[in-house]
Scaffold this active site. Structure first.
Site, PDB file in Angstrom:
ATOM      1  N   ARG A  86      -9.523  55.566 -17.106  1.00 55.12           N
ATOM      2  CA  ARG A  86     -10.184  56.802 -17.527  1.00 55.12           C
ATOM      3  C   ARG A  86     -11.007  57.344 -16.361  1.00 55.12           C
ATOM      4  NH1 ARG A  86     -10.385  56.708 -23.685  1.00 55.12           N
ATOM      5  NH2 ARG A  86      -8.461  55.530 -24.005  1.00 55.12           N
TER       6      ARG A  86
ATOM      7  N   ARG B 272     -21.934  51.846 -20.475  1.00 53.37           N
ATOM      8  CA  ARG B 272     -20.862  51.458 -21.406  1.00 53.37           C
ATOM      9  C   ARG B 272     -19.507  52.068 -21.079  1.00 53.37           C
ATOM     10  NH1 ARG B 272     -22.453  54.448 -26.894  1.00 53.37           N
ATOM     11  NH2 ARG B 272     -22.901  56.486 -26.065  1.00 53.37           N
TER      12      ARG B 272
ATOM     13  N   GLU C 166     -19.712  52.646 -29.784  1.00 47.24           N
ATOM     14  CA  GLU C 166     -18.367  52.728 -30.360  1.00 47.24           C
ATOM     15  C   GLU C 166     -17.520  51.603 -29.766  1.00 47.24           C
ATOM     16  OE1 GLU C 166     -16.016  56.444 -29.679  1.00 47.24           O
ATOM     17  OE2 GLU C 166     -14.455  54.939 -29.324  1.00 47.24           O
TER      18      GLU C 166
ATOM     19  N   SER D  38     -11.579  52.965 -31.894  1.00 48.61           N
ATOM     20  CA  SER D  38     -11.167  54.122 -32.692  1.00 48.61           C
ATOM     21  C   SER D  38      -9.739  53.894 -33.140  1.00 48.61           C
ATOM     22  CB  SER D  38     -11.099  55.443 -31.933  1.00 48.61           C
ATOM     23  OG  SER D  38     -12.017  55.563 -30.965  1.00 48.61           O
TER      24      SER D  38
HETATM   25  P1  AMO Z   1     -10.384  55.731 -27.467  1.00 54.46           P
HETATM   26  O1  AMO Z   1     -10.238  56.721 -26.379  1.00 54.46           O
HETATM   27  O2  AMO Z   1     -11.538  55.941 -28.421  1.00 54.46           O
HETATM   28  O3  AMO Z   1      -9.093  55.674 -28.366  1.00 54.46           O
HETATM   29  O4  AMO Z   1     -10.504  54.280 -26.848  1.00 54.46           O
HETATM   30  C1  AMO Z   1     -10.522  53.133 -27.672  1.00 54.46           C
HETATM   31  C2  AMO Z   1     -11.640  52.187 -27.280  1.00 54.46           C
HETATM   32  O5  AMO Z   1     -11.491  51.796 -25.913  1.00 54.46           O
HETATM   33  C3  AMO Z   1     -12.752  51.613 -25.318  1.00 54.46           C
HETATM   34  N1  AMO Z   1     -12.914  52.544 -24.196  1.00 54.46           N
HETATM   35  C4  AMO Z   1     -13.652  52.281 -23.084  1.00 54.46           C
HETATM   36  N2  AMO Z   1     -14.359  51.213 -22.726  1.00 54.46           N
HETATM   37  C5  AMO Z   1     -15.003  51.258 -21.545  1.00 54.46           C
HETATM   38  N3  AMO Z   1     -14.971  52.307 -20.701  1.00 54.46           N
HETATM   39  C6  AMO Z   1     -14.268  53.416 -21.014  1.00 54.46           C
HETATM   40  N4  AMO Z   1     -14.236  54.443 -20.173  1.00 54.46           N
HETATM   41  C7  AMO Z   1     -13.560  53.428 -22.257  1.00 54.46           C
HETATM   42  N5  AMO Z   1     -12.779  54.332 -22.898  1.00 54.46           N
HETATM   43  C8  AMO Z   1     -12.401  53.767 -24.043  1.00 54.46           C
HETATM   44  C9  AMO Z   1     -13.800  51.909 -26.391  1.00 54.46           C
HETATM   45  C10 AMO Z   1     -13.032  52.772 -27.350  1.00 54.46           C
HETATM   46  O6  AMO Z   1     -13.560  52.702 -28.656  1.00 54.46           O
HETATM   47  N6  AMO Z   1      -5.452  55.889 -28.444  1.00 54.46           N
HETATM   48  C11 AMO Z   1      -6.771  55.697 -29.041  1.00 54.46           C
HETATM   49  C12 AMO Z   1      -6.831  54.451 -29.878  1.00 54.46           C
HETATM   50  C13 AMO Z   1      -6.006  54.534 -31.142  1.00 54.46           C
HETATM   51  O7  AMO Z   1      -6.173  55.506 -31.893  1.00 54.46           O
HETATM   52  O8  AMO Z   1      -5.197  53.614 -31.383  1.00 54.46           O
HETATM   53  C14 AMO Z   1      -7.798  55.614 -27.912  1.00 54.46           C
HETATM   54  O9  AMO Z   1      -7.508  55.395 -26.776  1.00 54.46           O
HETATM   55  O10 AMO Z   1     -14.202  50.694 -26.980  1.00 54.46           O
END
Ligand code: AMO
Length: 438
Positions: free
Chosen positions: A220, A228, A361, A364
């Site tokens: 990302r 976090r 969070e 999701s």
């Molecule tokens: P989402 O984008 O909410 O959902 O990501 C799911 C979970 O991944 C973790 N996460 C991260 N942890 C650390 N750094 C980050 N930059 C980061 N981005 C995400 C979080 C988050 O809750 N495709 C959907 C999932 C689904 O619907 O199956 C998705 O990617 O804990």
């Protein structure tokens, strides 16, 4: 300088006991500390399992062994062949007296970081010299817990009949909105690092695997530097067919609860070393709707307009009220990606959920759209071009079952399991806005 030669470790430090009086052992590890008095030297040898004291009395060992002991420095890698001697006055009821000491590799001085934890260092210095930082018993304890977490998650998935898969991380398009992608050059084309296995795990549902999971990296391009967020995280992802959002939440609850139990039962020593207040959660987590969450935030003076994503302040207010683990369900459709299924009666809300720990969070997920026409409509209504979705969309034309799934951030899960404030503590070599090495 000696090579290992025919020596092999017989025991880790924690396996040596007073009952082994008279037995010969070969120990290997790092010199945690050394104290050399005139006719006596004490070496604390550290290995993966802890520390052990080697006593080197000049009168009882060979001249060569005593001379070697005097040459030893902090963090040298050594091998010690010696006898266990029961001694009630010694720290653990025994001491090890060497017959031979081999210095396998010297450590330069001064050390850029002190692994014996006597000199505190800030997190940036620690991460720069991570190979030394990781020698510290507390840091090792964290990564043992991480290993237990991954093992436990896998076990629950296997017990529940899931199949483990691996999907590509070099991808052609966005999945989670498109703003946070890392572009890379892929021969003559543009490509990206995968943000989520989302489209692949859904395509697996069209292939008849029913229940799959994947543990792998997500990338990302988050600009902001927070405690976090990482730019490379590990995601625990799952997708299940003939299931809805409730089924997906039940599996998530099981995975999370079982992990707490496994760590509680199998990592007692590490929990104690870290000095954390480790509490088992309830087996079932509270579930509130987005509307209820908004009411909580508003009642605490944090203004949220219906339909907005929750702000940090709102998450904090809701977390204070809800406590440890809870779900927020029934989100406004416009806050969620195109693949989320809208409520049949009220398309303004959708079958999505978040798992929260206080204000953080963790996961999701949602029930997904499984009808081709509806999916195309959703993609268009979010201002995207269906043609960009290629084979993914095609998978919905030839028999796609209803399905649901979620993604759980492994590094965030570690934060709550080990009570860490900064996500970087839970990752061997974190990647953030400033950090691309080591
Ligand atoms: P989402 O984008 O909410 O959902 O990501 C799911 C979970 O991944 C973790 N996460 C991260 N942890 C650390 N750094 C980050 N930059 C980061 N981005 C995400 C979080 C988050 O809750 N495709 C959907 C999932 C689904 O619907 O199956 C998705 O990617 O804990």
């Amino acid at each position: 300088m000696f090579l290992l030669g025919d020596w092999r470790r017989t025991n880790y430090s924690n396996e040596v006991k007073p009952e082994m009086d008279g037995e010969e052992v070969i120990l290997m590890g790092w010199v945690h500390s050394i104290r050399a008095l005139g006719k006596l030297a004490f070496i604390i040898l550290r290995d993966r399992e802890g520390t052990i004291q080697i006593v080197v009395p000049k009168q009882k060992v060979s001249e060569e062994t005593f001379a070697t002991a005097k040459k030893i420095g902090k963090e040298d890698v050594i091998a010690v062949k010696g006898k266990v001697v029961a001694n009630e006055k010694a720290p653990n009821g025994f001491e090890v007296i060497p017959t031979e000491i081999r210095i396998l590799n010297k450590a330069e001085t001064p050390l850029p970081l002190d692994p014996s934890e006597k000199v505190p260092a800030d997190i940036d210095t620690r991460l720069d010299k991570r190979f030394l930082d990781l020698r510290r018993p507390k840091i090792q304890a964290l990564f043992r817990i991480r290993s237990e977490m991954l093992k436990s998650v896998r076990n629950t998935f296997y017990e529940e009949g899931f199949i483990e898969v691996n999907t590509p991380k070099l991808v052609a398009s966005a999945t989670e909105g498109g703003t946070e992608l890392f572009p890379i050059s892929y021969f003559e084309k543009e490509a990206f690092l995968g943000q989520s296995p989302q489209l692949y795990k859904q395509m697996m549902m069209a292939s008849g695997f029913d229940k799959v999971f994947e543990i792998g990296p997500i990338f990302r391009a988050e600009e902001h530097n927070t405690r976090r967020h990482l730019n490379e995280a590990i995601s625990i992802d799952t997708e299940m067919s003939f299931s809805d959002d409730r089924d997906a939440m039940d599996v998530l609850e099981k995975v999370v609860y079982n992990t707490f139990v496994d760590i509680y039962e199998n990592r007692e020593k590490e929990i104690e070393l870290l000095g954390i207040d480790f509490k088992l959660p309830e087996k079932k987590f509270d579930r509130i709707t987005y509307d209820e969450a908004v009411d909580i935030a508003n009642s605490k003076g944090v203004e949220i307009e219906w339909g907005e994503d929750l702000s940090r302040a709102a998450e904090k207010a809701i977390g204070d009220e809800m406590g440890d683990l809870y779900f927020i369900t029934d989100w406004p459709s416009k806050t969620r990606p195109f693949y989320t299924l809208h409520d049949e009666k009220n398309p303004e809300i959708c079958k999505a959920f978040d798992l929260m720990y206080k204000e953080l969070e963790l996961s999701s997920g949602a029930q997904r759209v499984h009808k081709y026409d509806l999916l195309v409509e959703n993609i268009k209504s979010m201002g995207m071009n269906p043609e960009g979705f290629g084979t993914y969309l095609e998978a919905f034309k030839y028999g796609m079952p209803p399905h649901a799934g979620w993604g759980l951030g492994a590094d965030r899960f570690m934060m709550i399991l080990t009570c860490q404030e900064n996500i970087r503590e839970c990752v061997l070599f974190p990647r953030d806005r400033q950090r691309l090495t080591p």
